[in-house]
Enzyme design. Sequence first.
Site, mmCIF file in Angstrom:
data_model
loop_
_atom_site.group_PDB
_atom_site.id
_atom_site.type_symbol
_atom_site.label_atom_id
_atom_site.label_comp_id
_atom_site.label_asym_id
_atom_site.label_seq_id
_atom_site.Cartn_x
_atom_site.Cartn_y
_atom_site.Cartn_z
ATOM 1 N N GLU A 20 0.866 -1.185 0.000
ATOM 2 C CA GLU A 20 0.000 0.000 0.000
ATOM 3 C C GLU A 20 0.901 1.232 0.000
ATOM 4 O O GLU A 20 2.047 1.174 0.437
ATOM 5 C CB GLU A 20 -0.876 0.056 1.256
ATOM 6 C CG GLU A 20 -1.906 -1.025 1.394
ATOM 7 C CD GLU A 20 -2.667 -0.870 2.705
ATOM 8 O OE1 GLU A 20 -3.802 -1.342 2.759
ATOM 9 O OE2 GLU A 20 -2.126 -0.291 3.667
ATOM 10 N N LYS A 23 2.140 4.688 1.582
ATOM 11 C CA LYS A 23 2.174 5.317 2.907
ATOM 12 C C LYS A 23 1.962 6.809 2.708
ATOM 13 O O LYS A 23 2.829 7.505 2.182
ATOM 14 C CB LYS A 23 3.513 5.054 3.606
ATOM 15 C CG LYS A 23 3.530 5.536 5.049
ATOM 16 C CD LYS A 23 4.865 5.275 5.711
ATOM 17 C CE LYS A 23 4.788 5.599 7.202
ATOM 18 N NZ LYS A 23 4.301 6.968 7.474
ATOM 19 N N ARG A 73 -4.077 8.343 16.862
ATOM 20 C CA ARG A 73 -3.525 7.013 17.100
ATOM 21 C C ARG A 73 -3.202 6.781 18.575
ATOM 22 O O ARG A 73 -2.942 5.657 18.982
ATOM 23 C CB ARG A 73 -2.300 6.757 16.238
ATOM 24 C CG ARG A 73 -1.051 7.485 16.606
ATOM 25 C CD ARG A 73 0.031 7.189 15.590
ATOM 26 N NE ARG A 73 1.293 6.822 16.208
ATOM 27 C CZ ARG A 73 2.347 6.413 15.517
ATOM 28 N NH1 ARG A 73 2.256 6.301 14.202
ATOM 29 N NH2 ARG A 73 3.462 6.106 16.122
ATOM 30 N N GLU A 117 -5.845 7.108 7.164
ATOM 31 C CA GLU A 117 -5.036 8.320 7.173
ATOM 32 C C GLU A 117 -5.942 9.523 6.937
ATOM 33 O O GLU A 117 -6.755 9.549 6.016
ATOM 34 C CB GLU A 117 -3.981 8.263 6.064
ATOM 35 C CG GLU A 117 -2.837 9.212 6.251
ATOM 36 C CD GLU A 117 -1.773 8.687 7.207
ATOM 37 O OE1 GLU A 117 -0.913 9.480 7.617
ATOM 38 O OE2 GLU A 117 -1.806 7.486 7.534
#
Length: 376
Positions: free
Chosen positions: A54, A56, A81, A110
């Site tokens: 994937e 980032k 987070r 994200e």
Amino acid sequence: HGLEPPSLDLFRWIEGGGERPAGVDPAPFRAPMLAHPVQSGDLDGLDPQDFVAEWKWDGVRVQAARGFDEAGRSVARLFSRTGDDVGAAFPDLLDALEADPREAFALDGELLIVRDGAVESFATLQQRLNRKTVSPKLIREHPAHLRCYDLLFENGEDLREKPFAERRARLEALVARLDHPMLDASPAFAVASWAEADRLRAAPDHPRDADAIEGVMLKRRDSAYLPGRPKGPWWKWKREPRLIDAVLMYAQRGHGKRSSFYSDYTFGVWTDGAEGPQIAPVGKAYSGFTDEELKRLDKYVRDNTVDRFGLVRVVGHGATRGLVFEVAFEGLQRSTRHKSGLAMRFPRIARIRWDKPAAEADRLETLERMLGEREA
């Protein structure tokens, strides 16, 4: 102590049977899973076919949870987070999570600003972070977006023990059902070799948003979602940092075991001022050097202090004196805090250039060109 013990109904529900007991949080935070950075030799002996890759993204890692309380009312939350509720700064995204009246879920993803289909810089996202309220104008000019990586919970089912490949397929199906422009799934793809992954890491095959990509994530297809940073299931392979030579300007004492050392350093680059060439600050770093190097740096600061402002020491710098740092950093952004008008993202000291004269440090124009490439 002083509380009633959990009921059998609660244990039964946790094990997957019975109705949910009253008082259970319908949209809780779940501890995130983190990846290990790829170091030399880490991928040796691993089969790339066992992994999904994937992008980032250069945003803020968040968790989005949506559920229903005992009265059937929808509850949506957005967590950092570390488990802090940051939803107040993103009411538009909370509305997006509640757009479908049926779905309950927990998404790992994200937080980005996406405008006209393109990911904006991290500096743009910062304008919406850490706010208690946001204006309609700010929401309109900086539209929030959740790019989803993983699905942890779906309609009463905890998915964290399921293989990543299954969670990923269910994530894509959920995002398709939600069908909201502020939510999408981060592109996932296979890599035939680690050399191909390395190539994509260094030059992302994503022309429009290449500068918003920090590298690639590598996730085992059979990996469960485990809290913390277990080594092996997930890897992050970031792009090589950018480098410049900058001049030490100011120093402050550190914290903890570094409280007796000057270990926090502000540095700058050359620019043309009203009275000629001068050094303008562009960043601050407190990592990247060894304990032995710290002792030498601390002595240098003490021996070359020319002024003090509270806890800050001004270290002599100019055309004929000054210490040069080779600084590594991940990105640049506009800044009103620095006189240079620029600030670095994640700067750290790559090398201490005891050998290099301050006059040979980089100029602000070099950074402006780097930022111009990002903004183009």
